[in-house]
Design a protein around this motif. Structure first.
Motif, PDB file in Angstrom:
ATOM      1  N   PRO A   1       0.822  -1.253   0.001  1.00 13.16           N
ATOM      2  CA  PRO A   1      -0.035   0.050  -0.111  1.00 13.16           C
ATOM      3  C   PRO A   1       0.874   1.269   0.039  1.00 13.16           C
ATOM      4  CG  PRO A   1      -0.709  -1.508   1.755  1.00 13.16           C
ATOM      5  CD  PRO A   1       0.620  -2.180   1.125  1.00 13.16           C
ATOM      6  N   ALA A   2       0.316   2.231  -0.728  1.00 14.57           N
ATOM      7  CA  ALA A   2       1.185   3.556  -0.790  1.00 14.57           C
ATOM      8  C   ALA A   2       1.241   4.354   0.439  1.00 14.57           C
ATOM      9  CB  ALA A   2       0.503   4.407  -2.078  1.00 14.57           C
ATOM     10  N   THR A   3       0.363   4.040   1.457  1.00 12.52           N
ATOM     11  CA  THR A   3       0.311   4.500   2.631  1.00 12.52           C
ATOM     12  C   THR A   3       1.451   4.012   3.661  1.00 12.52           C
ATOM     13  OG1 THR A   3      -1.239   2.845   3.332  1.00 12.52           O
ATOM     14  CG2 THR A   3      -2.371   5.053   2.435  1.00 12.52           C
ATOM     15  N   GLN A   4       2.196   3.097   3.236  1.00  9.57           N
ATOM     16  CA  GLN A   4       3.124   2.590   4.133  1.00  9.57           C
ATOM     17  C   GLN A   4       4.493   3.734   3.979  1.00  9.57           C
ATOM     18  OE1 GLN A   4       2.510  -2.048   4.141  1.00  9.57           O
ATOM     19  NE2 GLN A   4       4.331  -1.287   3.208  1.00  9.57           N
ATOM     20  N   ASN A   5       5.182   3.641   4.864  1.00 11.57           N
ATOM     21  CA  ASN A   5       6.721   4.634   4.701  1.00 11.57           C
ATOM     22  C   ASN A   5       7.419   4.139   3.608  1.00 11.57           C
ATOM     23  OD1 ASN A   5       6.380   6.037   6.892  1.00 11.57           O
ATOM     24  ND2 ASN A   5       7.413   4.654   8.514  1.00 11.57           N
ATOM     25  N   LEU A   6       7.477   2.755   3.128  1.00  7.08           N
ATOM     26  CA  LEU A   6       8.230   2.329   1.986  1.00  7.08           C
ATOM     27  C   LEU A   6       7.245   1.682   1.204  1.00  7.08           C
ATOM     28  CD1 LEU A   6      11.250   0.615   3.894  1.00  7.08           C
ATOM     29  CD2 LEU A   6      11.330   2.835   2.799  1.00  7.08           C
ATOM     30  N   GLN A   7       7.633   1.907  -0.216  1.00 12.48           N
ATOM     31  CA  GLN A   7       6.679   1.289  -1.247  1.00 12.48           C
ATOM     32  C   GLN A   7       7.630   0.073  -1.791  1.00 12.48           C
ATOM     33  OE1 GLN A   7       6.783   4.909  -0.739  1.00 12.48           O
ATOM     34  NE2 GLN A   7       4.842   3.993   0.052  1.00 12.48           N
ATOM     35  N   VAL A   8       7.100  -0.921  -1.717  1.00 14.74           N
ATOM     36  CA  VAL A   8       7.746  -2.243  -2.195  1.00 14.74           C
ATOM     37  C   VAL A   8       6.986  -2.823  -3.359  1.00 14.74           C
ATOM     38  CG1 VAL A   8       8.332  -4.657  -1.438  1.00 14.74           C
ATOM     39  CG2 VAL A   8       8.354  -2.820   0.278  1.00 14.74           C
ATOM     40  N   CYS A   9       7.940  -3.403  -4.280  1.00 13.76           N
ATOM     41  CA  CYS A   9       7.322  -4.183  -5.536  1.00 13.76           C
ATOM     42  C   CYS A   9       8.214  -5.226  -5.428  1.00 13.76           C
ATOM     43  CB  CYS A   9       8.011  -3.241  -6.805  1.00 13.76           C
ATOM     44  SG  CYS A   9       7.859  -4.206  -8.341  1.00 13.76           S
ATOM     45  N   GLU A  10       7.163  -6.641  -5.086  1.00 13.03           N
ATOM     46  CA  GLU A  10       7.982  -7.859  -5.289  1.00 13.03           C
ATOM     47  C   GLU A  10       8.295  -8.324  -6.506  1.00 13.03           C
ATOM     48  OE1 GLU A  10       8.566  -9.607  -2.736  1.00 13.03           O
ATOM     49  OE2 GLU A  10       7.819  -8.201  -0.872  1.00 13.03           O
ATOM     50  N   LEU A  11       9.416  -8.537  -6.869  1.00 15.00           N
ATOM     51  CA  LEU A  11       9.712  -9.076  -8.055  1.00 15.00           C
ATOM     52  C   LEU A  11       9.595 -10.805  -8.156  1.00 15.00           C
ATOM     53  CD1 LEU A  11      12.922  -6.468  -8.740  1.00 15.00           C
ATOM     54  CD2 LEU A  11      10.391  -6.575  -9.801  1.00 15.00           C
ATOM     55  N   THR A  12       9.782 -11.255  -7.191  1.00 15.35           N
ATOM     56  CA  THR A  12       9.546 -12.884  -7.036  1.00 15.35           C
ATOM     57  C   THR A  12       8.805 -13.163  -6.118  1.00 15.35           C
ATOM     58  OG1 THR A  12      11.551 -13.006  -5.221  1.00 15.35           O
ATOM     59  CG2 THR A  12      12.040 -13.060  -7.556  1.00 15.35           C
TER      60      THR A  12
END
Length: 179
Positions: A49-60
């Motif tokens: 979620p964009a509301t978190q401190n860090l934006q994470v894109c899982e690649l695996t």
């Protein structure tokens, strides 16, 4: 001989400085637009979620855990976190990362090409550079178009998409909308 060594040291110093000048950490807007397009194509298996401190894109979706991370907002103490690639492996309890920068041509580059927990980051950077970046359409910015496409394609829930659409509205310099 000393003169040649000083000359060689100066050249190395200049080359290092010029490569630093050419490699820039992507700002929030290009990172956001990349995430939206990567979610649409399936390169990002999921987005936090964009509301978190860090934006994470899982690649695996399995081991090794490979993901991209950046931070939109300061967390009260630290400045926004630059885009970086992280690899985690359970088997040998390893976690390593490298910052992702853009060269003068706009291509993504890993600041370190050393193996991360035995994984070659270059493979993932090549996938990032192969990602199609869709321009804005229907009066929307490229950033917003990317997340609208991801939601329309069923890759993001409406709530997650809306969080990123909001981030596109304020992700630019001085909280301006992303182009």
């Amino acid at each position: 001989m000393k003169s040649q060594m000083r000359h060689a040291a100066m050249i190395v110093s200049l080359l290092s400085a010029s490569s630093c000048a050419l490699a820039q950490i992507p700002n929030r807007c290009p990172s956001l637009a990349f995430y939206g397009n990567a979610a649409t194509s399936g390169l990002c298996k999921s987005l936090s979620p964009a509301t978190q401190n860090l934006q994470v894109c899982e690649l695996t979706a399995a081991q090794p855990d490979v993901h991209l991370t950046f931070g939109l907002q300061p967390n009260g103490v630290n400045p926004p976190v630059p885009l970086h690639l992280t690899v985690r492996t359970q088997a040998n309890n390893c976690e390593q990362a490298t910052n992702i920068v853009q060269n003068a041509a706009g291509a993504f580059v890993a600041q370190s090409n050393a193996l991360l927990c035995g994984v070659d980051p270059v493979t993932y950077v090549q996938r990032m550079n192969a990602q199609t970046i869709v321009p804005g359409s229907n009066g929307q910015s490229a950033c917003r178009t990317a997340f609208i496409n991801a939601q329309t394609g069923g890759k993001l829930t409406p709530a997650v998409a809306q969080g990123y659409l909001n981030a596109c509205n304020t992700g630019g310099l001085a909280n301006a909308a992303c182009p």
